[in-house]
Write an enzyme that holds these catalytic residues in place. Sequence first.
Site, short mmCIF file in Angstrom:
data_model
loop_
_atom_site.label_atom_id
_atom_site.label_comp_id
_atom_site.label_asym_id
_atom_site.label_seq_id
_atom_site.Cartn_x
_atom_site.Cartn_y
_atom_site.Cartn_z
N HIS A 222 -39.70 -1.18 1.49
CA HIS A 222 -38.21 -1.70 1.77
C HIS A 222 -37.73 -0.35 1.07
O HIS A 222 -36.77 0.24 1.29
CB HIS A 222 -38.68 -2.41 0.30
N GLU B 162 -37.58 2.02 3.48
CA GLU B 162 -36.02 2.15 4.51
C GLU B 162 -34.64 2.40 3.38
O GLU B 162 -33.43 3.43 4.22
CB GLU B 162 -35.81 -0.13 4.64
N GLU C 72 -32.29 -2.77 -8.02
CA GLU C 72 -32.26 -4.06 -7.55
C GLU C 72 -33.36 -4.69 -7.98
O GLU C 72 -32.72 -5.57 -8.11
CB GLU C 72 -32.30 -2.99 -5.46
#
Length: 409
Positions: free
Chosen positions: A46, A49, A126
């Site tokens: 992640h 990314e 996040e």
Amino acid sequence: MIKRYTCQNGVRIVLENNPTVRSVAIGVWIGTGSRHETPEINGISHFLEHMFFKGTSTKSAREIAESFDRIGGQVNAFTSKEYTCYYAKVLDEHANYALDVLADMFFHSTFDENELKKEKNVVYEEIKMYEDAPDDIVHDLLSKATYGNHSLGYPILGTEETLASFNGDSLRQYMHDYYTPDRVVISVAGNISDSFIKDVEKWFGSYEAKGKATGLEKPEFHTEKLTRKKETEQAHLCLGFKGLEVGHERIYDLIVLNNVLGGSMSSRLFQDVREDKGLAYSVYSYHSSYEDSGMLTIYGGTGANQLQQLSETIQETLATLKRDGITSKELENSKEQMKGSLMLSLESTNSKMSRNGKNELLLGKHKTLDEIINELNAVNLERVNGLARQLFTEDYALALISPSGNMPS
């Protein structure tokens, strides 16, 4: 018609032309996700990314964003448990430009230390945002209850501790190990000619990386009951039943069964829990398929004082479904709904690109619309009701986040 091409280095390209639209969607799919991580690097798929958008040797992070904004295009990415995808949707006249930018991100990301530091903080936020959404995080808790210490039970975002350890070298090493040609699929859909395959090949058809041999460990399906005490307005409950893996011969039976159970407003769960008893605003079910496992999940959120009633109502719905089965009317309605959803999705270049990319990456084959319709038409009451009796046993996993943390009886 879908065109398939395999480059000399193993990268696969799938292209579906639709001359009736003016857009093109391009997706770069990589067969790696949180499942391929170790505990020490959980979350690196992640984070990588994120870092693809933070600058290349020719573009800054702002210039990457401006590249798509100034042509009215869209660019994004996501990470799942078994794959990662970077994608863009643009007007057909900008297809080559979008391909160039995506390829630049793939091959020339610099992982600048200053950008790394800033983006770590973004992902920290996040993770915190996710922690503040119990209706989301309860699904991670269910994965833990279902798969235990297996990597399918890892959170996709990772943890603050693992995130702190990532640097440019670890990202480059992970790319070397897992972003290998045999794991890469480029999916293109929209108003685009077959010659675009050669444009893709120029970028992706010659790079080499041996990578890392990864024989995935088949997960065991656990039936743990995990609770977490958290000051929330609602209790958030998830049940997990053993499902079917990607490509299973009975996957369409399960798609129909799930739709009847909790996949729509007319579903059993929605009607029993929300419409008849008013116990929840959100109640639904869905199925997750992996390479060698699967899980059917039921979710419901309600006031803590109604948790017991919610749990009992879900169990009553399942018991009735197992005992009496679905009706012929529910079967036909569900099949027609699935056909309608499929047909409507074909109007979207993004949906076509996504469907083709996943099919190539996970199955290595594609079914025509007629083949899918025929498989849906072949689903019958005996098969669906037999599957319901097989899946909905007392052996299920459970996850609960609530103010008390007390399990329903």
